[in-house]
Design a protein around this motif. Structure first.
Motif, mmCIF file in Angstrom:
data_model
loop_
_atom_site.group_PDB
_atom_site.id
_atom_site.type_symbol
_atom_site.label_atom_id
_atom_site.label_comp_id
_atom_site.label_asym_id
_atom_site.label_seq_id
_atom_site.Cartn_x
_atom_site.Cartn_y
_atom_site.Cartn_z
ATOM 1 N N GLU A 28 6.464 -0.889 3.303
ATOM 2 C CA GLU A 28 5.644 0.084 4.136
ATOM 3 C C GLU A 28 6.535 0.916 4.287
ATOM 4 O OE1 GLU A 28 4.247 -2.494 6.843
ATOM 5 O OE2 GLU A 28 1.969 -3.941 5.617
ATOM 6 N N SER A 35 2.499 3.961 -11.391
ATOM 7 C CA SER A 35 0.913 4.061 -12.023
ATOM 8 C C SER A 35 0.199 3.307 -12.286
ATOM 9 C CB SER A 35 0.651 5.401 -12.633
ATOM 10 O OG SER A 35 1.128 5.294 -13.848
ATOM 11 N N ASP A 89 -8.569 1.366 -4.864
ATOM 12 C CA ASP A 89 -7.443 1.712 -4.595
ATOM 13 C C ASP A 89 -6.034 1.706 -3.506
ATOM 14 O OD1 ASP A 89 -5.558 4.739 -5.006
ATOM 15 O OD2 ASP A 89 -6.981 5.118 -2.563
ATOM 16 N N ALA A 90 -6.824 0.532 -2.652
ATOM 17 C CA ALA A 90 -5.624 0.144 -1.433
ATOM 18 C C ALA A 90 -5.193 -0.675 -2.603
ATOM 19 C CB ALA A 90 -6.582 -0.610 -0.396
ATOM 20 N N ARG A 143 -4.330 -0.937 -5.523
ATOM 21 C CA ARG A 143 -2.889 -0.219 -6.386
ATOM 22 C C ARG A 143 -2.955 0.488 -5.592
ATOM 23 N NH1 ARG A 143 -3.356 5.459 -8.071
ATOM 24 N NH2 ARG A 143 -4.786 5.972 -6.466
ATOM 25 N N GLN A 144 -2.388 1.048 -4.583
ATOM 26 C CA GLN A 144 -1.372 1.641 -3.468
ATOM 27 C C GLN A 144 -0.610 0.479 -3.204
ATOM 28 O OE1 GLN A 144 -0.273 5.219 -3.681
ATOM 29 N NE2 GLN A 144 -1.382 5.603 -3.971
ATOM 30 N N ARG A 145 -0.452 -0.957 -2.715
ATOM 31 C CA ARG A 145 -0.101 -1.907 -3.070
ATOM 32 C C ARG A 145 0.963 -2.178 -4.094
ATOM 33 N NH1 ARG A 145 -0.355 -7.337 -2.039
ATOM 34 N NH2 ARG A 145 1.268 -8.672 -0.728
ATOM 35 N N ILE A 161 1.970 -0.500 -5.846
ATOM 36 C CA ILE A 161 3.008 0.833 -6.290
ATOM 37 C C ILE A 161 4.357 0.620 -5.791
ATOM 38 C CG2 ILE A 161 3.165 3.923 -6.580
ATOM 39 C CD1 ILE A 161 0.229 4.110 -7.282
ATOM 40 N N GLN A 162 4.012 0.630 -4.653
ATOM 41 C CA GLN A 162 4.723 0.768 -3.680
ATOM 42 C C GLN A 162 5.736 -0.376 -3.861
ATOM 43 O OE1 GLN A 162 2.526 0.423 0.213
ATOM 44 N NE2 GLN A 162 1.963 2.465 1.503
ATOM 45 N N SER A 217 -8.720 5.596 -12.081
ATOM 46 C CA SER A 217 -7.358 4.687 -11.237
ATOM 47 C C SER A 217 -7.741 3.330 -10.786
ATOM 48 C CB SER A 217 -7.298 6.509 -10.169
ATOM 49 O OG SER A 217 -6.319 7.242 -11.045
ATOM 50 N N TYR A 218 -8.927 3.588 -10.007
ATOM 51 C CA TYR A 218 -9.712 1.923 -9.712
ATOM 52 C C TYR A 218 -10.998 2.313 -9.834
ATOM 53 C CZ TYR A 218 -10.460 5.948 -5.559
ATOM 54 O OH TYR A 218 -11.066 6.541 -5.609
#
Length: 527
Positions: free
Chosen positions: A315, A331, A397-398, A400-402, A404-405, A525-526
């Motif tokens: 984070e 991605s 999307d949340a 997906r971002q997690r 990636i991070q 993407s989602y």
């Protein structure tokens, strides 16, 4: 496969088959079909008659409301003593069922040094289970083998993977002992043993105490930690230290100086935890510091990933890239036709990259069904079709971002930033404290460290940089080497610069990489 579906439908309509299936749960009915019958008919056509015999036994004994234990014992398991199993004993039935499935489909390992010009090809074929891919990659990584290419398929209950590997020097693996170890670790002989016990990188010792540390990183932290241990008469035998995103994590193996074994005094253990926790906290009270002590079994690299993942080091990434090429490109898109999420990774290649990625996906509770890995060159390319363990692709999307991070953090944790120094000297109590104190006095901070003791010799690797963030002054290194010893401390390389890419790699590599999994169907993407 259409005739198999028709055959399955007919079997399900038979009275005898229904009686047999009543013995098992729904998951077991599926496993009988997928783990016994499909391999016989589709993968081993020469055993077609044998498959019919299995079907006849399931049907005939189903009419008699009894399971064909005697027949299986006579024809399938002639060398295994089976307990007498009754339908009413569900626990014994479960045990025998698992043994039957495993004996019918033992893992198969094929090592080929002829088909590929510059790599050893290792093919692993077995029943699939959660974490199977990580087990195989972990064993190859712990042997210091580099995976240059990999083709992963674990759909339909089967694990069929191919790995192209080289040794630390980039050559084929020809060492007979290493090849035998791979066959023993991944083959039928090891199928019923724990993967943790047969992995090279797993440490299990009753004569050492394992200390886990995580807290806020700062210059001189390793020096302070080792000084505390030395003052408590503890000798650091092995250690691994990672730093990432202002956080530091370490796993240390220590012994009591007096007993030369594990620390058994509860009061001393409590004091070690208390003082180390105070050091880790420092003046930063906003982030939690943790200290743990154990005498159990651990795989150091995987445990460090888990510790930093639990600490949420992914984070608020504060790392700034001097060159955009250094940043990993990750991605995640959904392949709707197949109900997969496709993860694509492009970054600079380095040792143990595949392990770090697979370890992170596994710890995040995702299952890899298909994958493609290519790291022949300065850039690594990895692509995975994944689902969550509950069977669903990425839902938001949340999420997906997690992903990636977390993957970016896993890639960054092991990147060696700074100047590499190697120390080789006779081991003695307080050696690590002495060396790191000299680093701190010369305004150097340790970004990563590997400490090991082999036959009374301390073999340590440090990655250091200026506390101010500037490149290390060569005069500072010369001064440190004179203090410690020119022959004891050696410089092994320069700070890493931006990756040097090959123009031809992008010219031809992009031609093949453009045909990713998600290009065969609609993606987004989602949901």
């Amino acid at each position: 496969m259409r005739y198999l579906s028709q055959l399955r439908t007919c079997l399900c309509n038979l009275k005898g088959w229904g009686n047999v299936c009543s013995v098992f749960t729904n998951s077991k009915k599926k496993a009988i079909w997928e783990c016994i019958l499909i391999p016989i008919f589709s993968r081993k056509p020469h055993l077609f008659g044998f498959g019919l015999w299995v079907l006849f036994n399931f049907w005939f004994f189903g009419l008699c409301n009894s399971f064909p234990v005697v027949g299986i014992k006579k024809f399938l398991l002639p060398r295994v003593d089976l307990m007498e199993v009754s339908v009413s004993s569900s626990k014994d039935m479960d045990d025998e069922y698992k043994k039957l499935i495993k004996r019918m489909n033992p893992p198969r390992v094929v090592i080929d040094n002829d088909s590929c010009k510059n790599a050893t090809v290792i093919q692993v074929d077995s029943l699939n289970k959660q974490g199977m891919l990580l087990e195989v990659v972990q064993i190859l990584t712990d042997l210091n083998l580099t995976v240059t290419k990999a083709y992963i398929c674990s759909d339909g209950g089967w694990f069929m993977n191919v790995f192209n590997v080289t040794d630390a020097d980039g050559n084929k693996v020809t060492h007979e002992e290493t090849l035998r170890y791979i066959e023993k670790s991944l083959g039928p002989d090891s199928y019923f043993s724990s993967s943790m016990r047969r992995s090279v990188g797993v440490t299990s010792s009753v004569d050492r105490t394992f200390i886990e540390l995580i807290g806020t990183d700062r210059p001189g932290l390793l020096s302070e930690v080792s000084a505390v241990l030395t003052s408590l008469n503890c000798n650091v035998v092995n250690a691994e230290v990672w730093t990432h995103n202002t956080r530091a994590a370490a796993i240390m193996q220590v012994t009591d100086v007096e007993s030369r074994g594990a620390i058994t005094d509860p009061d001393k253990l409590a004091m070690v935890k208390k003082l180390l926790c105070n050091v880790l906290k420092g003046s930063n009270r906003s982030r939690e510091a943790k200290t743990g002590v154990s005498h159990g079994t651990t795989h150091t690299d995987r445990r460090l990933h888990q510790m930093m993942f639990d600490d949420r080091d992914y984070e608020q990434m504060s790392h700034e890239y001097s060159d955009e090429k250094e940043k990993p490109k990750v991605s995640v898109v959904n392949w709707q036709d197949r109900d997969y999420s496709v993860v694509t990774i492009r970054c600079k290649d380095r040792p143990k990259l595949l392990f770090d990625v697979v370890c992170t996906l596994t710890d995040m509770q995702y299952v890899v069904f298909h994958g493609n890995v290519d790291s022949e060159g300065p850039e690594a390319y990895q692509e995975y079709c994944i689902r969550h363990v509950d069977g669903s692709p990425v839902k938001s999307d949340a999420e997906r971002q997690r992903i990636i991070q977390c993957l970016e953090a896993a890639i960054r944790r092991r990147i060696s930033q700074g100047l590499k120094l190697e120390l080789c000297a006779n081991d003695k109590v307080g050696l690590l404290s002495h060396v790191t104190r000299i680093f701190r006095e010369n305004s150097l901070t340790v970004t990563r460290a590997e400490v090991s003791t082999q036959s009374g010799k301390a073999v340590n690797t440090f990655y250091v940089r200026e506390s101010s963030g500037l490149p290390v002054d060569p005069k500072t290194i010369d001064s440190i080497r004179q203090t410690i010893g020119q022959t004891i401390l050696k410089v092994k390389g320069c700070p890493e610069g931006p990756p040097q890419e090959s123009p031809t790699r992008f010219l031809f590599g992009g031609l093949f990489k453009s045909r990713s999994f998600c290009n065969f169907g609609n993606s987004r993407s989602y949901p």
